[in-house]
Design a protein around this motif. Sequence first.
Motif, short mmCIF file in Angstrom:
data_model
loop_
_atom_site.label_atom_id
_atom_site.label_comp_id
_atom_site.label_asym_id
_atom_site.label_seq_id
_atom_site.Cartn_x
_atom_site.Cartn_y
_atom_site.Cartn_z
N LYS A 1 -5.43 8.39 -3.74
CA LYS A 1 -4.17 8.59 -4.73
C LYS A 1 -2.90 8.93 -3.98
N LEU A 2 -3.10 9.70 -2.80
CA LEU A 2 -1.90 10.24 -1.96
C LEU A 2 -1.34 8.93 -1.16
N LEU A 3 -2.42 7.98 -0.74
CA LEU A 3 -2.14 6.78 -0.01
C LEU A 3 -1.13 5.96 -0.96
N VAL A 4 -1.69 5.94 -2.21
CA VAL A 4 -0.80 5.01 -2.99
C VAL A 4 0.72 5.37 -3.21
N ILE A 5 0.59 6.74 -3.66
CA ILE A 5 1.93 7.56 -3.57
C ILE A 5 2.72 7.32 -2.30
N PHE A 6 2.25 7.39 -1.20
CA PHE A 6 2.84 7.00 -0.05
C PHE A 6 3.44 5.60 0.49
N THR A 7 2.66 4.90 -0.20
CA THR A 7 2.97 3.47 -0.07
C THR A 7 4.32 3.01 -0.89
N LYS A 8 4.30 3.83 -2.17
CA LYS A 8 5.39 3.53 -3.02
C LYS A 8 6.67 4.17 -2.48
N ARG A 9 6.46 5.40 -1.81
CA ARG A 9 7.54 6.14 -1.52
C ARG A 9 8.21 5.50 -0.18
N ILE A 10 7.47 4.87 0.69
CA ILE A 10 7.97 4.26 1.76
C ILE A 10 8.65 2.80 1.41
N TYR A 11 8.23 2.23 0.34
CA TYR A 11 8.95 1.28 0.06
C TYR A 11 10.23 1.68 -0.85
N ASP A 12 10.39 2.65 -1.71
CA ASP A 12 11.52 3.03 -2.25
C ASP A 12 12.48 3.65 -1.12
N ALA A 13 11.98 4.08 -0.05
CA ALA A 13 12.74 5.06 0.88
C ALA A 13 13.48 3.70 1.68
N ARG A 14 12.63 2.77 2.04
CA ARG A 14 13.08 1.60 2.84
C ARG A 14 14.06 0.71 1.97
N GLN B 1 -9.48 -3.38 -6.31
CA GLN B 1 -10.56 -2.64 -6.72
C GLN B 1 -11.50 -2.59 -5.58
N MET B 2 -11.72 -3.56 -4.94
CA MET B 2 -12.84 -3.31 -3.82
C MET B 2 -12.15 -2.43 -2.72
N PHE B 3 -11.10 -2.61 -2.49
CA PHE B 3 -10.32 -1.85 -1.39
C PHE B 3 -10.47 -0.59 -1.57
N GLU B 4 -10.39 -0.01 -3.03
CA GLU B 4 -10.43 1.29 -3.56
C GLU B 4 -11.83 1.90 -3.46
N VAL B 5 -12.90 0.98 -3.84
CA VAL B 5 -14.28 1.49 -3.67
C VAL B 5 -14.58 1.70 -2.11
N PHE B 6 -14.07 0.77 -1.46
CA PHE B 6 -14.38 0.96 0.15
C PHE B 6 -13.63 2.13 0.40
N CYS B 7 -12.36 2.65 0.20
CA CYS B 7 -11.85 3.76 0.73
C CYS B 7 -12.68 4.92 0.25
N MET B 8 -13.14 4.83 -1.03
CA MET B 8 -13.99 6.07 -1.35
C MET B 8 -15.08 6.43 -0.53
N LYS B 9 -15.61 5.12 -0.02
CA LYS B 9 -16.69 5.48 0.92
C LYS B 9 -16.38 5.91 2.38
N ASN B 10 -15.16 5.78 2.83
CA ASN B 10 -14.51 5.94 4.18
C ASN B 10 -13.35 6.92 4.07
N THR B 11 -13.70 8.15 3.90
CA THR B 11 -12.64 8.89 3.66
C THR B 11 -11.72 9.08 5.09
N ARG B 12 -12.53 8.82 6.00
CA ARG B 12 -11.79 8.96 7.46
C ARG B 12 -10.69 7.85 7.53
N LEU B 13 -11.26 6.61 7.38
CA LEU B 13 -10.13 5.54 7.05
C LEU B 13 -8.97 5.95 6.46
#
Lengths: 213, 416
Positions: free
Chosen positions: A104-117, B85-97
Amino acid sequence: MQLEGLTSKFGKEFQPGEMIFCEFEPGDDFYLIQKGKVKISKIVKDTEKTMDILEAGDIFGEMAILEEQPRSASATAVDTVTALHFNRENFVTLMSSQPQLAFKLLVIFTKRIYDARRRLKILLLDDVQAKVCDAFLMLSEKEPNYRDLKEVVLRITADGIAHWCGESVEKIQPILSHWAKIGKVELFADRIHVNNLNDCRRLVSAKRKEKTG
Amino acid sequence: MSGPTLRTYKAGSIIYFIEDRGSEVFVLQKGRIVLISNSLDNATETKEDVQKGEFFGVKSALGMYPREETAQVLSDAVVLVFTPQMFEVFCMKNTRLVLQMLKVFSGQLRKVHRKVRELLGEAGQQENSIELLRTAESFYKSNEMDHASYAFKAFLKNYDNSPLKSRAQSMLNLISKNQPYPVEMDSIDSVMSKIYAGESDLNTNQFDLSNDNGYHNSMEPPPLENFSNADHNDLHDIDIDIPEMDIPDMDNSDMELPDMDLPSISSSSNLNTSAAAVAAAPPVVKPGISQLYYDGINEFSRQNWDAAIKKFEASLQQTKFENDAEASFIEKSSFELARTYLKKGDLNTSGNKFAEFVKKYPRSQNIKKAMMYIADIYEKKGDKQRAIALYNKVIGMPPRDKDSSYAKQQLDRLMK
């Protein structure tokens, strides 16, 4: 760690009306709402203006984890709020145990990066009129049919446009007034009607090309 | 849900173009792919090779915004393609990534925010302390006692060295006694002006930028008496025997710095706003003054220099003003008038007008810019020493902002 465990360890409760943090206050933590609503507001000319109401699942104050900047707005509990409390110390623990939060945070960051850029692109224009046009375009881009859009009604005032342009409202207002006189825009108390977005696109594109020489 | 699909691309093909919309995320498995992007001002193009095993197209896919680069295949390539969706599922299993990506993205975000702040010349730490106090007082004026109390406490906790500490403490005491906002109290700006006035004979060392306790940096620029190694009266001699020369087009050079917003309460030193006035309704600006200023700006933006000068001069004729808001238009007109003469090519008059501005509004937020314009004019006149003295003075003036950086650049250039 399960969510219940996280709540007991990192959970915080706020009472209705309680301030969570204040605009301009330094801070290095952020929150994920688990229950309740949080009001995000700013003081404008001695009056509190509500910017957003956030609900369960929303994250707020997250910029603090990145920057040692003061809060850009105030957060207040609307009703009884429980929230997970993150900071630099518990960040990795929490994120590792809750991958959906990390995502979720990853998605938020991507949006923030886009908005800021996107904002940066406006600020990098030298010409004030082009800046205003580009602010119109940026705000219109959120419309689903943006590419075919010829006119748009933006819920914004001269103050808001000045903010996006990084200019004083005294500098922006006369430009808007002039454009209103010649029919390019219509100005209302709470909105601006832009009558020809293609004009804006042309001006911004020309100024960008001019700049690149 | 099925997993990611394999897709092959021939050399020379394009996986996606910049500005395209697409929700797929890619991983390079084999071959060579380059990402071609433009800098934000379109000035430069960057080409970056995708490494094998590396994800690309992630940000625009997740954020659902247009692609920020073109992905071009340089030699036959095989890529793994994920739907969101696939990417999200993949991320769920790869927190380090995900944590790695968070780190990369947060770095990018920090960089772009820093750039935005640089361009806006946003307030430094010291202004933040004052803004926090203003926020606290705004809550207090609106009878939001709990919020006001929170904000005053936050101020006292974070800015223990502030000269406004006693003010915050006394307001907090009043709140604890459930007293209304003390309208008779001087405004924050007025208090800061008085604090400053009491120390106005400080030498420049006392404006040391290394002293970051939230006070010295927050002070307004020093008065003109402290302002230059050269006597400020010298500035009025600027119009003697100046040869005709090419006028620098400052607006098209790095010299041009965007104007900053005036604070909502004027910090003009000669206008001690009372708390009562601040607490009252917003001041009414006579349409004449503001209109003349706006008209001037309009003419300026159309490069009608003479017309702009007429408007600004007419604005400056309005000698009677009743409040800070009106006064701020006079001040701004004065600055813009000097700039317009410069644009017009009248270096002498411009220099004189800037000098008048500096003398009359030593605490204007445009003071540094005005001084740098004068320095530039001195340099064009061949008086490098005075230009250096002025840039040095600007560097020594708090707060440390992009004007200070610009002055430093100019000084370094002149000292070479």
